[in-house]
Design an enzyme around this catalytic site. Structure first.
Site, PDB file in Angstrom:
ATOM      1  CB  THR A  73      -1.028  -0.070   1.165  1.00  0.00           C
ATOM      2  OG1 THR A  73      -1.902   1.050   1.064  1.00  0.00           O
ATOM      3  CG2 THR A  73      -0.385  -0.113   2.540  1.00  0.00           C
ATOM      4  CE  LYS A  77      -1.927   0.523  -3.293  1.00  0.00           C
ATOM      5  NZ  LYS A  77      -3.355   0.674  -3.547  1.00  0.00           N
ATOM      6  CG  ASP A 133      -5.577  -1.359  -5.696  1.00  0.00           C
ATOM      7  OD1 ASP A 133      -6.078  -1.957  -4.731  1.00  0.00           O
ATOM      8  OD2 ASP A 133      -4.460  -0.801  -5.653  1.00  0.00           O
ATOM      9  N   GLY A 160      -4.514  11.434  -8.460  1.00  0.00           N
ATOM     10  CA  GLY A 160      -3.320  10.863  -7.825  1.00  0.00           C
ATOM     11  C   GLY A 160      -3.205   9.402  -8.243  1.00  0.00           C
TER      12      GLY A 160
HETATM   13  P1  ATR Z   1      -3.579   8.055  -3.648  1.00  0.00           P
HETATM   14  O1  ATR Z   1      -2.565   7.004  -3.964  1.00  0.00           O
HETATM   15  O2  ATR Z   1      -4.441   7.723  -2.452  1.00  0.00           O
HETATM   16  O3  ATR Z   1      -4.373   8.494  -4.821  1.00  0.00           O
HETATM   17  P2  ATR Z   1      -2.098  10.498  -3.964  1.00  0.00           P
HETATM   18  O4  ATR Z   1      -1.468   9.993  -5.210  1.00  0.00           O
HETATM   19  O5  ATR Z   1      -1.263  11.275  -2.990  1.00  0.00           O
HETATM   20  O6  ATR Z   1      -2.739   9.321  -3.114  1.00  0.00           O
HETATM   21  O7  ATR Z   1      -3.373  11.387  -4.402  1.00  0.00           O
HETATM   22  C1  ATR Z   1      -4.167  12.074  -3.471  1.00  0.00           C
HETATM   23  C2  ATR Z   1      -5.324  12.725  -4.206  1.00  0.00           C
HETATM   24  O8  ATR Z   1      -6.147  13.447  -3.285  1.00  0.00           O
HETATM   25  C3  ATR Z   1      -4.875  13.765  -5.244  1.00  0.00           C
HETATM   26  O9  ATR Z   1      -5.839  13.811  -6.265  1.00  0.00           O
HETATM   27  C4  ATR Z   1      -4.888  15.054  -4.401  1.00  0.00           C
HETATM   28  O10 ATR Z   1      -4.973  16.246  -5.135  1.00  0.00           O
HETATM   29  P3  ATR Z   1      -3.620  16.950  -5.675  1.00  0.00           P
HETATM   30  O11 ATR Z   1      -3.190  16.138  -6.865  1.00  0.00           O
HETATM   31  O12 ATR Z   1      -4.002  18.316  -6.004  1.00  0.00           O
HETATM   32  O13 ATR Z   1      -2.621  16.845  -4.540  1.00  0.00           O
HETATM   33  C5  ATR Z   1      -6.161  14.835  -3.625  1.00  0.00           C
HETATM   34  N1  ATR Z   1      -6.236  15.642  -2.414  1.00  0.00           N
HETATM   35  C6  ATR Z   1      -5.522  15.466  -1.279  1.00  0.00           C
HETATM   36  N2  ATR Z   1      -5.870  16.406  -0.368  1.00  0.00           N
HETATM   37  C7  ATR Z   1      -6.821  17.184  -0.945  1.00  0.00           C
HETATM   38  C8  ATR Z   1      -7.583  18.320  -0.536  1.00  0.00           C
HETATM   39  N3  ATR Z   1      -7.419  18.849   0.674  1.00  0.00           N
HETATM   40  N4  ATR Z   1      -8.474  18.850  -1.390  1.00  0.00           N
HETATM   41  C9  ATR Z   1      -8.652  18.318  -2.620  1.00  0.00           C
HETATM   42  N5  ATR Z   1      -7.957  17.254  -3.078  1.00  0.00           N
HETATM   43  C10 ATR Z   1      -7.060  16.694  -2.257  1.00  0.00           C
END
Ligand code: ATR
Length: 307
Positions: A73, A77, A133, A160
């Protein structure tokens, strides 16, 4: 199927594990150990906090100790794509590894899952990376919301790691059109052009739809923390524009997004089904047997919601 009991730990017990950083709140050990007990296997599923810079070393250790398999996780990944010996098609397509199966070469020179070796463990072992996933998302959407993805119009929040895999899966399932929204707009634009290149026939648009859609998926982490609001608050999109809302977050069970969606009359589901199916699919990859999904779901619900 009975819930089963595990044989006491002994010198022949085999091991699987989940690695992440952090890992303390993972529900996977509860779910997987319930599955292993129901299958009557003398295996255990453990959780380890592995730092990303030590992932390669940890993998060597698990291989040397003849682990059956691993789940990975955050943040492993993507890193694992470069570290496993063989990549399954699923990991290649979805661009991430969340499941590793260790395999040994038998006397005929054929690679088999380590679960197939009972007494004499093989000398040479390789790691085989999979991704469960993306398939689990589609299964959960179908089971929990009755959504058929082919021909559906979908608004996806988040670009993300989770958002990217979801977008690629939705495109491969022939959704009719895909709207991508992300806090950092450039990431949504890059993802949209990647998808457009791979699926030229699909309508991909960055930004909120003005039309109605069949489904909204939240693949951001916004909603996880106390005090977070709905990612759609203040957005140029009303929940009455969609029939269903899926939030990949499963803790809390009801995010502000899901609460608002219910109030607007949408069908809703959280990410517990996705968590269940990615784990159950991994268990099947390791054991070659059908996973006891109802028992694993009950274990997850007990672990996460205490019910
Ligand atoms: P994961 O593997 O869980 O997708 P990640 O790659 O870090 O983790 O992606 C997190 C996602 O949540 C991204 O789309 C992020 O937006 P950004 O690309 O702008 O960082 C989004 N995200 C995290 N915190 C956020 C917030 N407070 N408001 C809106 N989007 C958020």
């Amino acid at each position: 199927m009975s819930t089963g009991t595990m044989p006491p730990l002994n010198a022949a017990t085999r091991y699987c594990a989940v690695w992440g950083h952090p890992i303390r709140h993972s529900a996977s050990p509860a779910m997987q150990n319930a599955g292993l007990a129901a299958l009557g296997l003398d295996w255990r599923y453990l959780a380890f906090d592995v730092r990303p810079e030590q992932l390669a070393t940890a993998l060597e250790g698990a291989r040397a100790m003849r682990f059956i398999g691993l789940n990975l996780t955050v943040p492993h990944k993507l890193l694992a794509l470069e570290l496993v010996d063989v990549l399954d098609e699923s990991a290649r397509i979805w661009g991430a590894v969340n499941t590793i199966r260790f395999e040994g070469r038998d006397e005929a020179g054929i690679w088999r899952p380590l679960a197939a070796f009972a007494d004499a463990l093989p000398e040479s072992v390789r790691s085989h990376g999979f991704n469960t996933d993306a398939g689990a998302l589609a299964t959960s959407l179908r089971e929990d919301l009755g959504i058929a993805l082919a021909g559906a119009r979908v608004l996806l929040l988040g670009a993300g790691g989770a958002g990217r895999a979801a977008a690629l899966k939705l495109a491969s399932e022939n959704v009719a059109c895909l709207y991508l929204v992300n806090r950092t707009i450039t990431k949504a634009t890059e993802l949209a052009s990647e998808i457009q290149t791979r699926h030229p026939g699909l309508r991909v648009q960055v930004g909120y739809p003005t039309e109605t859609v069949d489904l909204v998926i939240n693949a951001t982490s916004y909603g996880l923390k106390p005090g977070d609001r709905s990612p759609l608050e203040g957005a140029d999109f009303r929940l009455t524009q969609t029939g269903a809302v899926y939030d990949m977050i499963y803790r809390p069970a009801e995010t502000p997004l899901l609460r608002a969606a219910q109030a607007a009359g949408c069908r809703t589901a959280n990410g517990l089904g996705m968590l269940l199916h990615q784990g159950a699919d991994a268990l099947e990859i390791w054991t070659g047997q059908p996973a006891p999904r109802a028992i694993m779901r009950a274990a997850l619900e007990r672990n996460i919601y205490g019910v």
